[in-house]
Motif scaffolding. Structure first.
Motif, PDB file in Angstrom:
ATOM      1  N   UNK A   1     -13.936  -3.537  10.440  1.00 28.26           N
ATOM      2  CA  UNK A   1     -12.655  -3.717   9.765  1.00 28.26           C
ATOM      3  C   UNK A   1     -11.778  -2.468   9.892  1.00 28.26           C
ATOM      4  N   UNK A   2     -10.484  -2.675   9.840  1.00 26.74           N
ATOM      5  CA  UNK A   2      -9.569  -1.541   9.804  1.00 26.74           C
ATOM      6  C   UNK A   2      -9.683  -0.854   8.445  1.00 26.74           C
ATOM      7  N   UNK A   3      -9.861   0.469   8.468  1.00 30.92           N
ATOM      8  CA  UNK A   3      -9.988   1.242   7.236  1.00 30.92           C
ATOM      9  C   UNK A   3      -8.698   1.952   6.860  1.00 30.92           C
ATOM     10  N   UNK A   4      -7.783   2.104   7.834  1.00 29.61           N
ATOM     11  CA  UNK A   4      -6.580   2.901   7.603  1.00 29.61           C
ATOM     12  C   UNK A   4      -5.340   2.192   8.127  1.00 29.61           C
ATOM     13  N   UNK A   5      -4.235   2.471   7.486  1.00 28.61           N
ATOM     14  CA  UNK A   5      -2.925   2.057   7.987  1.00 28.61           C
ATOM     15  C   UNK A   5      -2.037   3.294   7.955  1.00 28.61           C
ATOM     16  N   UNK A   6      -1.665   3.782   9.133  1.00 25.72           N
ATOM     17  CA  UNK A   6      -0.793   4.953   9.203  1.00 25.72           C
ATOM     18  C   UNK A   6       0.649   4.462   9.098  1.00 25.72           C
ATOM     19  N   UNK A   7       1.321   4.915   8.036  1.00 25.67           N
ATOM     20  CA  UNK A   7       2.610   4.324   7.671  1.00 25.67           C
ATOM     21  C   UNK A   7       3.660   5.399   7.406  1.00 25.67           C
ATOM     22  N   UNK A   8       4.924   4.975   7.530  1.00 27.42           N
ATOM     23  CA  UNK A   8       6.034   5.819   7.094  1.00 27.42           C
ATOM     24  C   UNK A   8       6.244   5.595   5.607  1.00 27.42           C
ATOM     25  N   UNK A   9       6.292   6.690   4.832  1.00 24.54           N
ATOM     26  CA  UNK A   9       6.461   6.606   3.384  1.00 24.54           C
ATOM     27  C   UNK A   9       7.017   7.938   2.918  1.00 24.54           C
ATOM     28  N   UNK A  10       8.098   7.906   2.178  1.00 26.62           N
ATOM     29  CA  UNK A  10       8.691   9.141   1.665  1.00 26.62           C
ATOM     30  C   UNK A  10       9.590   8.803   0.483  1.00 26.62           C
ATOM     31  N   UNK A  11      10.111   9.824  -0.165  1.00 23.86           N
ATOM     32  CA  UNK A  11      11.029   9.618  -1.280  1.00 23.86           C
ATOM     33  C   UNK A  11      12.323   8.932  -0.847  1.00 23.86           C
ATOM     34  N   UNK A  12      12.663   8.997   0.432  1.00 17.88           N
ATOM     35  CA  UNK A  12      13.859   8.296   0.921  1.00 17.88           C
ATOM     36  C   UNK A  12      13.477   7.103   1.786  1.00 17.88           C
ATOM     37  N   UNK A  13      12.225   6.690   1.708  1.00 16.42           N
ATOM     38  CA  UNK A  13      11.756   5.519   2.450  1.00 16.42           C
ATOM     39  C   UNK A  13      10.558   4.912   1.751  1.00 16.42           C
ATOM     40  N   UNK A  14      10.804   4.127   0.687  1.00 19.59           N
ATOM     41  CA  UNK A  14       9.726   3.589  -0.137  1.00 19.59           C
ATOM     42  C   UNK A  14       9.406   2.125   0.182  1.00 19.59           C
ATOM     43  N   UNK A  15       9.828   1.647   1.335  1.00 23.33           N
ATOM     44  CA  UNK A  15       9.576   0.260   1.701  1.00 23.33           C
ATOM     45  C   UNK A  15       8.083  -0.067   1.728  1.00 23.33           C
ATOM     46  N   UNK A  16       7.250   0.930   2.012  1.00 14.71           N
ATOM     47  CA  UNK A  16       5.796   0.720   2.042  1.00 14.71           C
ATOM     48  C   UNK A  16       5.295   0.084   0.756  1.00 14.71           C
ATOM     49  N   UNK A  17       5.947   0.362  -0.362  1.00 11.15           N
ATOM     50  CA  UNK A  17       5.476  -0.122  -1.651  1.00 11.15           C
ATOM     51  C   UNK A  17       5.632  -1.636  -1.819  1.00 11.15           C
ATOM     52  N   UNK A  18       6.535  -2.248  -1.080  1.00 12.03           N
ATOM     53  CA  UNK A  18       6.897  -3.638  -1.351  1.00 12.03           C
ATOM     54  C   UNK A  18       5.811  -4.622  -0.953  1.00 12.03           C
TER      55      UNK A  18
END
Length: 348
Positions: A179-196
């Motif tokens: 299984x995939x254990x990680x997701x390398x993502x863009x996430x920052x205070x000016x890019x919170x789309x990851x949370x949705x």
């Protein structure tokens, strides 16, 4: 240094990892990021290891593979002290076999990465992008074989949409593959789309986030402020064009709060922005990058202390935005929220 489990796996990773995107400096994007040579890289790896930063991230697409080669040279003689994370899948040439995550290409790209890195195994190997032209079963079967052969220890993905990751996890479960254990993502205070969507998915499925560009493509360094021009010598115009656009008012609102908190805490703006990320659910490791030792030393100062609950709330409020459909009803309407309680506050 704090160490965290990567998702539901048995791998423990440092809260801060080092990104080797500045190593090599080939091509328009990566030359703008940095051109760290082997001697400079070795000194920065020394600093990172001394601080407990044991995971180093690269990719075959970074500087045409030069990043991996320089990283391998910098780690020579202390491979056993480090975790190597790298990625493949993006195009590296014009031929059909130079792109994608089919079985043949995965085998050849892993072998090439091992050679450049000067190692016989990769601790965390991630697909750099979803390959819509290859069945997920073919990709996962090939990765499972590479894991069983000992060439890969753990696998993950990067920049996947929610349905792409969930489809892949379902296929792995159905066939008993790794299984995939990680997701390398863009996430920052000016890019919170990851949370949705991706954060709830990672929370539910045990997939840990490895965060790239935590300073919003260089926007959260303290050099950009309301009503002021970019400082002379800034590379923001060269690097930010490759990343998501950010509304000026959002950026200024966030920087205003970061500036206030910097005065309150005595920490730098980048340190505060990184510390905020380290508190977020599902985040296993935040990748810090640096063009020089001074920048690296500053980023290392993001660990070992915590923002207060009130300070976090102020950053949440300044950076929060109403999510688009179909996510927003779960924040805005009581019935939806009751069935799907948020993992983090909306920040509005």
């Amino acid at each position: 240094m704090e160490y965290r489990r990567l998702g539901a796996s048995g791998l423990h990773v440092p809260a801060l990892s080092f990104g080797a995107g500045t190593f090599g400096g080939r091509g328009p994007l990566f030359s703008a990021w940095g051109d760290t040579d082997t001697d400079q890289a070795r000194r920065m790896v020394d600093m990172a290891l001394d601080a407990g930063v044991t995971m180093f991230d690269s990719a075959d697409a970074y500087s045409d593979g030069e990043s991996e080669r320089v990283l391998g040279e910098a780690l020579k003689g202390r491979r056993d002290r480090a975790l190597i994370s790298t990625k493949a899948g993006l195009p590296t040439g014009d031929r059909p076999q130079d792109a994608g995550t089919g079985r043949a290409r995965l085998i050849t790209t892993v072998e090439a990465a091992l050679k450049r890195l000067g190692t016989d195994y990769i601790d965390l190997f991630q697909l750099h992008a979803f390959d819509a032209g290859t069945p997920v079963e073919e990709t996962l079967s090939a990765l499972d074989d590479l894991v069983k052969s000992g060439k890969l220890r753990y696998i993950g993905v990067s920049n996947f949409a929610g349905w792409q990751l969930m489809k892949s996890l379902a296929a792995a479960d159905a066939h008993g593959w790794t299984r995939y254990a990680a997701h390398q993502v863009y996430y920052s205070l000016v890019g919170r789309d990851y949370e949705w969507e991706l954060m709830p998915l990672g929370h539910d499925q045990g997939v840990g986030a490895v965060v790239w560009s935590p300073l919003g493509w260089g926007r959260l360094t303290g050099k950009i402020r309301r009503g002021q021009p970019l400082p002379e010598g800034s590379r923001l115009h060269e690097t930010a064009q490759w990343g998501p656009a950010v509304e000026n008012e959002l950026l200024y609102d966030v920087v205003d709060v970061l500036d206030d908190l910097s005065q309150e805490t005595g920490k730098t703006i980048p340190q505060i922005a990184l510390n905020w990320l380290l508190r977020r659910p599902t985040v296993a490791s935040v990748i810090i990058g640096a063009r020089n030792e001074r920048q690296l030393q500053d980023n290392l100062g993001a660990i070992g202390w915590e923002l207060t609950t009130d300070q976090v709330a102020r950053l949440d409020k300044a950076s929060g935005r109403i999510a688009p459909y179909p996510y927003y009803p779960y924040e805005a309407q009581e019935g939806f929220a009751r069935l799907n309680p948020p993992i983090v506050p909306s920040g509005k």
